[in-house]
Design a protein around this motif. Structure first.
Motif, PDB file in Angstrom:
ATOM      1  N   TYR A  77      10.341   1.238 -20.224  1.00 22.50           N
ATOM      2  CA  TYR A  77       8.990   1.800 -20.160  1.00 22.50           C
ATOM      3  C   TYR A  77       8.054   0.831 -19.467  1.00 22.50           C
ATOM      4  O   TYR A  77       8.142  -0.376 -19.673  1.00 22.50           O
ATOM      5  CB  TYR A  77       8.463   2.081 -21.577  1.00 22.50           C
ATOM      6  CG  TYR A  77       6.986   2.380 -21.608  1.00 22.50           C
ATOM      7  CD1 TYR A  77       6.500   3.627 -21.241  1.00 22.50           C
ATOM      8  CD2 TYR A  77       6.067   1.396 -21.970  1.00 22.50           C
ATOM      9  CE1 TYR A  77       5.142   3.898 -21.242  1.00 22.50           C
ATOM     10  CE2 TYR A  77       4.704   1.657 -21.981  1.00 22.50           C
ATOM     11  CZ  TYR A  77       4.250   2.906 -21.609  1.00 22.50           C
ATOM     12  OH  TYR A  77       2.908   3.172 -21.610  1.00 22.50           O
ATOM     13  N   ALA A  78       7.159   1.367 -18.646  1.00 24.45           N
ATOM     14  CA  ALA A  78       6.148   0.533 -17.997  1.00 24.45           C
ATOM     15  C   ALA A  78       4.899   1.361 -17.738  1.00 24.45           C
ATOM     16  O   ALA A  78       4.957   2.585 -17.641  1.00 24.45           O
ATOM     17  CB  ALA A  78       6.679  -0.029 -16.685  1.00 24.45           C
ATOM     18  N   THR A  79       3.775   0.664 -17.630  1.00 25.02           N
ATOM     19  CA  THR A  79       2.494   1.293 -17.308  1.00 25.02           C
ATOM     20  C   THR A  79       2.087   0.861 -15.907  1.00 25.02           C
ATOM     21  O   THR A  79       2.068  -0.337 -15.612  1.00 25.02           O
ATOM     22  CB  THR A  79       1.414   0.851 -18.309  1.00 25.02           C
ATOM     23  OG1 THR A  79       1.869   1.145 -19.629  1.00 25.02           O
ATOM     24  CG2 THR A  79       0.118   1.590 -18.052  1.00 25.02           C
ATOM     25  N   GLY A  80       1.777   1.829 -15.065  1.00 23.92           N
ATOM     26  CA  GLY A  80       1.313   1.542 -13.711  1.00 23.92           C
ATOM     27  C   GLY A  80      -0.137   1.954 -13.558  1.00 23.92           C
ATOM     28  O   GLY A  80      -0.571   2.928 -14.157  1.00 23.92           O
ATOM     29  N   LYS A  81      -0.887   1.191 -12.741  1.00 26.78           N
ATOM     30  CA  LYS A  81      -2.300   1.498 -12.545  1.00 26.78           C
ATOM     31  C   LYS A  81      -2.664   1.417 -11.077  1.00 26.78           C
ATOM     32  O   LYS A  81      -2.116   0.603 -10.331  1.00 26.78           O
ATOM     33  CB  LYS A  81      -3.173   0.513 -13.340  1.00 26.78           C
ATOM     34  CG  LYS A  81      -3.001   0.634 -14.833  1.00 26.78           C
ATOM     35  CD  LYS A  81      -3.902  -0.322 -15.559  1.00 26.78           C
ATOM     36  CE  LYS A  81      -3.715  -0.196 -17.063  1.00 26.78           C
ATOM     37  NZ  LYS A  81      -4.583  -1.098 -17.809  1.00 26.78           N
ATOM     38  N   ARG A 109       2.166   6.364 -17.222  1.00 25.12           N
ATOM     39  CA  ARG A 109       3.166   5.866 -18.169  1.00 25.12           C
ATOM     40  C   ARG A 109       4.513   6.353 -17.661  1.00 25.12           C
ATOM     41  O   ARG A 109       4.698   7.557 -17.443  1.00 25.12           O
ATOM     42  CB  ARG A 109       2.883   6.390 -19.569  1.00 25.12           C
ATOM     43  CG  ARG A 109       1.501   5.982 -20.046  1.00 25.12           C
ATOM     44  CD  ARG A 109       1.198   6.387 -21.461  1.00 25.12           C
ATOM     45  NE  ARG A 109       1.538   7.770 -21.753  1.00 25.12           N
ATOM     46  CZ  ARG A 109       1.792   8.240 -22.967  1.00 25.12           C
ATOM     47  NH1 ARG A 109       1.758   7.441 -23.998  1.00 25.12           N
ATOM     48  NH2 ARG A 109       2.068   9.513 -23.147  1.00 25.12           N
ATOM     49  N   ALA A 116       7.302  10.630 -16.016  1.00 28.00           N
ATOM     50  CA  ALA A 116       5.999   9.974 -15.933  1.00 28.00           C
ATOM     51  C   ALA A 116       4.897  10.925 -16.384  1.00 28.00           C
ATOM     52  O   ALA A 116       4.991  12.131 -16.182  1.00 28.00           O
ATOM     53  CB  ALA A 116       5.727   9.512 -14.504  1.00 28.00           C
ATOM     54  N   GLY A 142       4.236   1.902 -11.760  1.00 29.10           N
ATOM     55  CA  GLY A 142       4.975   2.025 -13.013  1.00 29.10           C
ATOM     56  C   GLY A 142       6.477   2.047 -12.804  1.00 29.10           C
ATOM     57  O   GLY A 142       7.229   1.420 -13.557  1.00 29.10           O
ATOM     58  N   LYS A 198       7.662  -1.535 -12.045  1.00 26.64           N
ATOM     59  CA  LYS A 198       7.716  -2.388 -13.235  1.00 26.64           C
ATOM     60  C   LYS A 198       8.872  -1.983 -14.148  1.00 26.64           C
ATOM     61  O   LYS A 198       9.587  -2.840 -14.679  1.00 26.64           O
ATOM     62  CB  LYS A 198       6.386  -2.303 -13.985  1.00 26.64           C
ATOM     63  CG  LYS A 198       5.275  -3.113 -13.342  1.00 26.64           C
ATOM     64  CD  LYS A 198       3.925  -2.886 -13.989  1.00 26.64           C
ATOM     65  CE  LYS A 198       3.863  -3.332 -15.424  1.00 26.64           C
ATOM     66  NZ  LYS A 198       2.494  -3.186 -15.982  1.00 26.64           N
ATOM     67  N   ARG A 216      -0.528  -5.125  -8.751  1.00 27.51           N
ATOM     68  CA  ARG A 216      -1.466  -4.051  -9.069  1.00 27.51           C
ATOM     69  C   ARG A 216      -2.574  -4.086  -8.028  1.00 27.51           C
ATOM     70  O   ARG A 216      -3.256  -5.092  -7.857  1.00 27.51           O
ATOM     71  CB  ARG A 216      -2.049  -4.283 -10.474  1.00 27.51           C
ATOM     72  CG  ARG A 216      -2.779  -3.066 -11.045  1.00 27.51           C
ATOM     73  CD  ARG A 216      -4.273  -3.245 -10.884  1.00 27.51           C
ATOM     74  NE  ARG A 216      -5.015  -2.382 -11.792  1.00 27.51           N
ATOM     75  CZ  ARG A 216      -5.887  -1.476 -11.388  1.00 27.51           C
ATOM     76  NH1 ARG A 216      -6.114  -1.293 -10.111  1.00 27.51           N
ATOM     77  NH2 ARG A 216      -6.548  -0.750 -12.262  1.00 27.51           N
TER      78      ARG A 216
END
Length: 161
Positions: free
Chosen positions: A38-42, A49, A96, A113, A116, A137
């Motif tokens: 799991y990873a969070t992308g911005k 997510r 996602a 995301g 990562k 990022r």
């Protein structure tokens, strides 16, 4: 005070080991109880997510197929860049969810995301993805509006009379 003839002697005098014995940090695999990474992308105002697990290459964004969610081919290409760079296209199922921003920012957030999450699942891919710039990022966001201005920087139209 003793005279030093080399850098090794300096390390021994300071009580530390030579630089060759100190290893780089080893990245470990980070998985949840279901075997997913799991990873969070911005990107801009968008937050994605992302969950990755081995599979047939199905990519789902917000409950829809990614080609349906991101209709423009450019956004679909942006989404797949980390998988193509890591030579892992068609090997992972990706789920996602995205909130905030517009479609372009959301595509960038999902790409961040995915990158990562790939490094969490396969830490040895970190060098390839870092070299491609996928782990950074993108911090560019819209500048806030200032008082006394029409927009962030634009002044009101000047009137001589």
């Amino acid at each position: 005070m003793a005279e030093l003839n080399s850098l090794e002697e300096l390390g021994e005098a300071a009580g530390t080991a030579p630089a060759e014995t100190q290893e780089a940090p080893v990245h470990v695999q980070k998985l949840d109880e279901h075997g997913r990474a799991y990873a969070t992308g911005k990107r801009k105002d968008a937050v994605a997510r992302v969950w990755i697990k081995p599979g047939t290459g199905r990519i789902t964004v917000g409950g829809k197929d990614f080609t349906e969610y991101f209709a423009r081919p450019v956004l679909q290409m942006i989404l797949q860049q980390p998988l193509v760079a890591a030579n892992r296209k068609g090997q992972y199922d990706i789920v996602a969810t995205v909130t905030g921003g517009g479609l372009s920012g959301q595509a960038g957030a999902v790409r961040h995301g995915i990158s990562k999450a790939l490094t969490y699942y396969e830490p040895e891919l970190r060098g390839v993805l870092k070299k491609g710039g996928f782990l950074t990022r993108d911090s560019r966001v819209v500048e806030r509006k200032k008082y006394g201005k029409a927009k962030a920087r634009r002044s009101f139209q000047f009137s001589k009379r």
